[in-house]
Design a protein around this motif. Structure first.
Motif, mmCIF file in Angstrom:
data_model
loop_
_atom_site.group_PDB
_atom_site.id
_atom_site.type_symbol
_atom_site.label_atom_id
_atom_site.label_comp_id
_atom_site.label_asym_id
_atom_site.label_seq_id
_atom_site.Cartn_x
_atom_site.Cartn_y
_atom_site.Cartn_z
ATOM 1 N N CYS A 13 2.989 51.569 2.081
ATOM 2 C CA CYS A 13 2.809 50.411 2.971
ATOM 3 C C CYS A 13 1.343 50.024 3.075
ATOM 4 O O CYS A 13 1.000 48.834 3.016
ATOM 5 C CB CYS A 13 3.384 50.705 4.352
ATOM 6 S SG CYS A 13 5.181 50.814 4.384
ATOM 7 N N ALA A 14 0.475 51.000 3.229
ATOM 8 C CA ALA A 14 -0.964 50.712 3.323
ATOM 9 C C ALA A 14 -1.465 50.070 2.036
ATOM 10 O O ALA A 14 -2.204 49.080 2.068
ATOM 11 C CB ALA A 14 -1.744 51.988 3.631
ATOM 12 N N LEU A 15 -1.056 50.602 0.896
ATOM 13 C CA LEU A 15 -1.487 50.027 -0.384
ATOM 14 C C LEU A 15 -0.957 48.605 -0.560
ATOM 15 O O LEU A 15 -1.666 47.732 -1.075
ATOM 16 C CB LEU A 15 -1.038 50.918 -1.552
ATOM 17 C CG LEU A 15 -1.774 52.245 -1.684
ATOM 18 C CD1 LEU A 15 -1.115 53.122 -2.744
ATOM 19 C CD2 LEU A 15 -3.252 52.032 -1.988
ATOM 20 N N ALA A 16 0.266 48.359 -0.127
ATOM 21 C CA ALA A 16 0.839 47.014 -0.236
ATOM 22 C C ALA A 16 0.034 46.023 0.600
ATOM 23 O O ALA A 16 -0.213 44.891 0.165
ATOM 24 C CB ALA A 16 2.303 47.022 0.190
ATOM 25 N N ILE A 17 -0.383 46.439 1.782
ATOM 26 C CA ILE A 17 -1.200 45.570 2.635
ATOM 27 C C ILE A 17 -2.552 45.327 1.977
ATOM 28 O O ILE A 17 -3.033 44.189 1.930
ATOM 29 C CB ILE A 17 -1.348 46.176 4.046
ATOM 30 C CG1 ILE A 17 0.013 46.152 4.761
ATOM 31 C CG2 ILE A 17 -2.417 45.440 4.851
ATOM 32 C CD1 ILE A 17 0.077 47.009 6.005
ATOM 33 N N GLN A 80 -0.513 53.123 -8.585
ATOM 34 C CA GLN A 80 0.299 53.965 -7.697
ATOM 35 C C GLN A 80 1.277 53.111 -6.904
ATOM 36 O O GLN A 80 2.426 53.503 -6.702
ATOM 37 C CB GLN A 80 -0.597 54.768 -6.748
ATOM 38 C CG GLN A 80 0.163 55.705 -5.846
ATOM 39 C CD GLN A 80 0.938 56.763 -6.605
ATOM 40 O OE1 GLN A 80 0.385 57.454 -7.459
ATOM 41 N NE2 GLN A 80 2.216 56.888 -6.319
ATOM 42 N N LEU A 81 0.843 51.939 -6.468
ATOM 43 C CA LEU A 81 1.728 51.043 -5.724
ATOM 44 C C LEU A 81 2.905 50.610 -6.585
ATOM 45 O O LEU A 81 4.044 50.551 -6.102
ATOM 46 C CB LEU A 81 0.954 49.827 -5.210
ATOM 47 C CG LEU A 81 1.766 48.809 -4.408
ATOM 48 C CD1 LEU A 81 2.448 49.456 -3.206
ATOM 49 C CD2 LEU A 81 0.865 47.655 -3.983
ATOM 50 N N LYS A 82 2.684 50.334 -7.853
ATOM 51 C CA LYS A 82 3.790 49.993 -8.763
ATOM 52 C C LYS A 82 4.805 51.127 -8.819
ATOM 53 O O LYS A 82 6.018 50.900 -8.781
ATOM 54 C CB LYS A 82 3.267 49.715 -10.175
ATOM 55 C CG LYS A 82 2.576 48.398 -10.344
ATOM 56 C CD LYS A 82 2.092 48.235 -11.777
ATOM 57 C CE LYS A 82 1.167 47.046 -11.902
ATOM 58 N NZ LYS A 82 0.582 46.948 -13.247
ATOM 59 N N GLU A 83 4.294 52.358 -8.899
ATOM 60 C CA GLU A 83 5.179 53.526 -8.941
ATOM 61 C C GLU A 83 5.937 53.675 -7.625
ATOM 62 O O GLU A 83 7.139 53.947 -7.613
ATOM 63 C CB GLU A 83 4.379 54.788 -9.246
ATOM 64 C CG GLU A 83 5.216 56.040 -9.366
ATOM 65 C CD GLU A 83 6.302 55.973 -10.437
ATOM 66 O OE1 GLU A 83 7.369 56.584 -10.223
ATOM 67 O OE2 GLU A 83 6.101 55.312 -11.482
ATOM 68 N N TYR A 84 5.251 53.515 -6.498
ATOM 69 C CA TYR A 84 5.915 53.582 -5.198
ATOM 70 C C TYR A 84 7.018 52.532 -5.100
ATOM 71 O O TYR A 84 8.094 52.797 -4.566
ATOM 72 C CB TYR A 84 4.919 53.359 -4.055
ATOM 73 C CG TYR A 84 4.091 54.568 -3.674
ATOM 74 C CD1 TYR A 84 4.638 55.853 -3.628
ATOM 75 C CD2 TYR A 84 2.758 54.412 -3.332
ATOM 76 C CE1 TYR A 84 3.873 56.935 -3.261
ATOM 77 C CE2 TYR A 84 1.978 55.512 -2.954
ATOM 78 C CZ TYR A 84 2.543 56.766 -2.920
ATOM 79 O OH TYR A 84 1.793 57.846 -2.553
ATOM 80 N N ARG A 85 6.772 51.348 -5.600
ATOM 81 C CA ARG A 85 7.778 50.292 -5.531
ATOM 82 C C ARG A 85 9.010 50.639 -6.368
ATOM 83 O O ARG A 85 10.141 50.381 -5.938
ATOM 84 C CB ARG A 85 7.177 48.955 -5.975
ATOM 85 C CG ARG A 85 6.281 48.362 -4.908
ATOM 86 C CD ARG A 85 5.631 47.077 -5.354
ATOM 87 N NE ARG A 85 4.964 46.443 -4.225
ATOM 88 C CZ ARG A 85 3.945 45.610 -4.350
ATOM 89 N NH1 ARG A 85 3.485 45.282 -5.550
ATOM 90 N NH2 ARG A 85 3.392 45.074 -3.278
ATOM 91 N N LYS A 86 8.804 51.225 -7.532
ATOM 92 C CA LYS A 86 9.951 51.661 -8.352
ATOM 93 C C LYS A 86 10.749 52.726 -7.611
ATOM 94 O O LYS A 86 11.969 52.673 -7.550
ATOM 95 C CB LYS A 86 9.479 52.209 -9.705
ATOM 96 C CG LYS A 86 9.183 51.146 -10.724
ATOM 97 C CD LYS A 86 9.112 51.723 -12.124
ATOM 98 C CE LYS A 86 7.771 52.361 -12.362
ATOM 99 N NZ LYS A 86 7.570 52.845 -13.730
ATOM 100 N N GLN A 87 10.026 53.701 -7.055
ATOM 101 C CA GLN A 87 10.696 54.779 -6.324
ATOM 102 C C GLN A 87 11.426 54.224 -5.109
ATOM 103 O O GLN A 87 12.536 54.664 -4.790
ATOM 104 C CB GLN A 87 9.671 55.836 -5.898
ATOM 105 C CG GLN A 87 9.115 56.635 -7.049
ATOM 106 C CD GLN A 87 8.015 57.592 -6.608
ATOM 107 O OE1 GLN A 87 7.832 57.871 -5.434
ATOM 108 N NE2 GLN A 87 7.267 58.103 -7.581
ATOM 109 N N TRP A 88 10.825 53.270 -4.418
ATOM 110 C CA TRP A 88 11.457 52.662 -3.248
ATOM 111 C C TRP A 88 12.749 51.953 -3.643
ATOM 112 O O TRP A 88 13.767 52.078 -2.960
ATOM 113 C CB TRP A 88 10.512 51.696 -2.547
ATOM 114 C CG TRP A 88 11.196 50.978 -1.433
ATOM 115 C CD1 TRP A 88 11.629 49.689 -1.430
ATOM 116 C CD2 TRP A 88 11.612 51.523 -0.184
ATOM 117 N NE1 TRP A 88 12.262 49.391 -0.249
ATOM 118 C CE2 TRP A 88 12.260 50.506 0.532
ATOM 119 C CE3 TRP A 88 11.476 52.773 0.398
ATOM 120 C CZ2 TRP A 88 12.778 50.706 1.810
ATOM 121 C CZ3 TRP A 88 11.994 52.970 1.668
ATOM 122 C CH2 TRP A 88 12.638 51.951 2.358
#
Length: 112
Positions: A13-17, A80-88
């Protein structure tokens, strides 16, 4: 909210912001509060961890006679945000299937 927020979700969430533009801690907290319960005392350790992992960086700028610390996402943070989004997406689809018995893509309007 009844669901516990794990640290990796706070990181995401922090990285997305930060991906939307450089900002400071209070503003990040206010944005997060639109979706989850979070305090500044919870957020600052998250930001320090992201900085330590080189996912964000900081810089200071004068504001009303004092310095304000700004955070910005790094290229490593973008990855890392791209990876978090895939995992999400995978996590959300799995939970969706458990809760509703079908994939999110199979849910039609009004079937909630």
């Amino acid at each position: 909210m009844a669901f516990k927020i794990e640290s990796s979700l706070l990181d995401a969430c922090a990285l997305a912001i930060l991906q939307r533009g450089d900002t400071y801690g209070y503003e990040i907290t206010q944005e997060m509060k639109k979706a989850i319960v979070v305090s500044e005392s919870t957020l600052y350790p998250v930001l320090r961890r992201l900085q330590k992992e080189e996912l964000c960086r900081t810089y200071d700028q004068p504001y009303q006679g004092r310095n304000r610390r700004y955070y910005s996402i790094t290229p490593k943070g973008e990855e890392q945000l791209k990876e978090y989004r895939k995992q999400w997406d995978n996590y959300r689809n799995a939970i969706q299937k458990l809760l509703y018995g079908k994939d999110d893509s199979e849910r039609g309007a009004g079937n909630e």
